[in-house]
Motif scaffolding. Sequence first.
Motif, PDB file in Angstrom:
ATOM      1  N   VAL A  64      46.354  53.341  43.882  1.00  0.00           N
ATOM      2  CA  VAL A  64      47.068  52.078  44.116  1.00  0.00           C
ATOM      3  C   VAL A  64      48.207  52.190  45.113  1.00  0.00           C
ATOM      4  O   VAL A  64      48.764  51.162  45.522  1.00  0.00           O
ATOM      5  N   ARG A 116      54.494  49.023  43.499  1.00  0.00           N
ATOM      6  CA  ARG A 116      53.846  48.604  42.254  1.00  0.00           C
ATOM      7  C   ARG A 116      54.610  49.090  41.040  1.00  0.00           C
ATOM      8  O   ARG A 116      55.150  50.206  41.044  1.00  0.00           O
ATOM      9  N   SER A 176      50.723  39.010  31.310  1.00  0.00           N
ATOM     10  CA  SER A 176      50.515  38.169  32.487  1.00  0.00           C
ATOM     11  C   SER A 176      51.541  37.041  32.542  1.00  0.00           C
ATOM     12  O   SER A 176      52.166  36.790  33.582  1.00  0.00           O
ATOM     13  N   GLU A 199      47.613  43.099  39.015  1.00  0.00           N
ATOM     14  CA  GLU A 199      46.502  43.391  39.935  1.00  0.00           C
ATOM     15  C   GLU A 199      45.285  43.918  39.201  1.00  0.00           C
ATOM     16  O   GLU A 199      44.153  43.564  39.520  1.00  0.00           O
ATOM     17  N   SER A 200      45.530  44.791  38.229  1.00  0.00           N
ATOM     18  CA  SER A 200      44.418  45.389  37.494  1.00  0.00           C
ATOM     19  C   SER A 200      44.912  45.914  36.158  1.00  0.00           C
ATOM     20  O   SER A 200      46.109  46.140  35.965  1.00  0.00           O
ATOM     21  N   THR A 201      43.971  46.072  35.227  1.00  0.00           N
ATOM     22  CA  THR A 201      44.273  46.669  33.930  1.00  0.00           C
ATOM     23  C   THR A 201      43.347  47.854  33.709  1.00  0.00           C
ATOM     24  O   THR A 201      42.221  47.881  34.215  1.00  0.00           O
ATOM     25  N   HIS A 202      43.827  48.821  32.917  1.00  0.00           N
ATOM     26  CA  HIS A 202      43.070  50.046  32.678  1.00  0.00           C
ATOM     27  C   HIS A 202      43.287  50.476  31.231  1.00  0.00           C
ATOM     28  O   HIS A 202      44.411  50.428  30.726  1.00  0.00           O
ATOM     29  N   TYR A 207      48.884  48.408  33.038  1.00  0.00           N
ATOM     30  CA  TYR A 207      48.914  47.266  33.934  1.00  0.00           C
ATOM     31  C   TYR A 207      49.489  47.695  35.281  1.00  0.00           C
ATOM     32  O   TYR A 207      50.575  48.293  35.332  1.00  0.00           O
TER      33      TYR A 207
END
Length: 297
Positions: free
Chosen positions: A99, A191, A229, A240-243, A291
């Motif tokens: 990222v 980020r 969110s 942007e993305s979740t993991h 996140y």
Amino acid sequence: MENVPRETSQENPSKEGFSGIKKLDLKDYFLTGEKFEIYEDSETEVLYTLPQPIENLGKYYESKNYISHTDGKKSIFERFYQMAKSINLNNKLELINKVSNGKKILDYGCGVGDFLEHLQKNGYNVLGMEPNDSARRIAQSKVGIEKVRSTEIEQNQEKFDVITLWHVLEHIPNLNEIINQLKNHLTENGRLIIAVPNHKSYDAEYYGKYWAAYDVPRHLWHFSVTSMSKLFNNFGMKIESTHPMKLDSFYVSLLSEKYKGNKLGFINAIRVGLKSNSKAKKTGEYSSMIYVIKAEK
């Protein structure tokens, strides 16, 4: 941010000044046995702990068994935690490599400094912030005294390509203030990477009031994918993305079985952890989530 529960500096704040719907009655199974309540903020859906004993919060961490402030490997929980931590170090580094092209990283709430040390060995310019004195000293022994400070981020003028908070956000009393400060310390394309427990996971549903990741009152706030969110949208930031953090479902289930008084709960904890991860493949609601968050332009 008017509808987010205000932070308070009272030692034993009442419900006055907070708005929301009561969700759970809990107690501190880890240390004191004291009773607490969980409420939900109507705007962001963030859950919050009441009362919030802000002035005396340090006493709830004063235990040699508080695992993230030690390098202990004696008990089954410590051994599992250290094993999971070792695996997660590489996963975290891989995520950061994906990222961000930048090399300047702040780990806010760095604990005993294992992640800082791992980053440093892989060529990153690191800074850690940690409020706990004993944990900070251990971290400083790993990466250098000048590389680990207390969490007074407002006194630091540096900007960072990545700021990480690994299971830290839920502990922060002045939540809104710190989120804003962290945002202001990011570079233009920086980020935030934040890991927090997810109270909408299957293991949370299964264990209910015994779910170890509620961890009141050390955890002042409790998050889900939806509430994260909504919360960060209020700061002009987007996810942007979740993991997933798949190992967390097993560790949390082990502790939850202990809190239920089930001394032979190892097998059931494995079963619940597996089922939680299996269900999350469809729902996206893993026991803990990472996140990746950036400011909207």
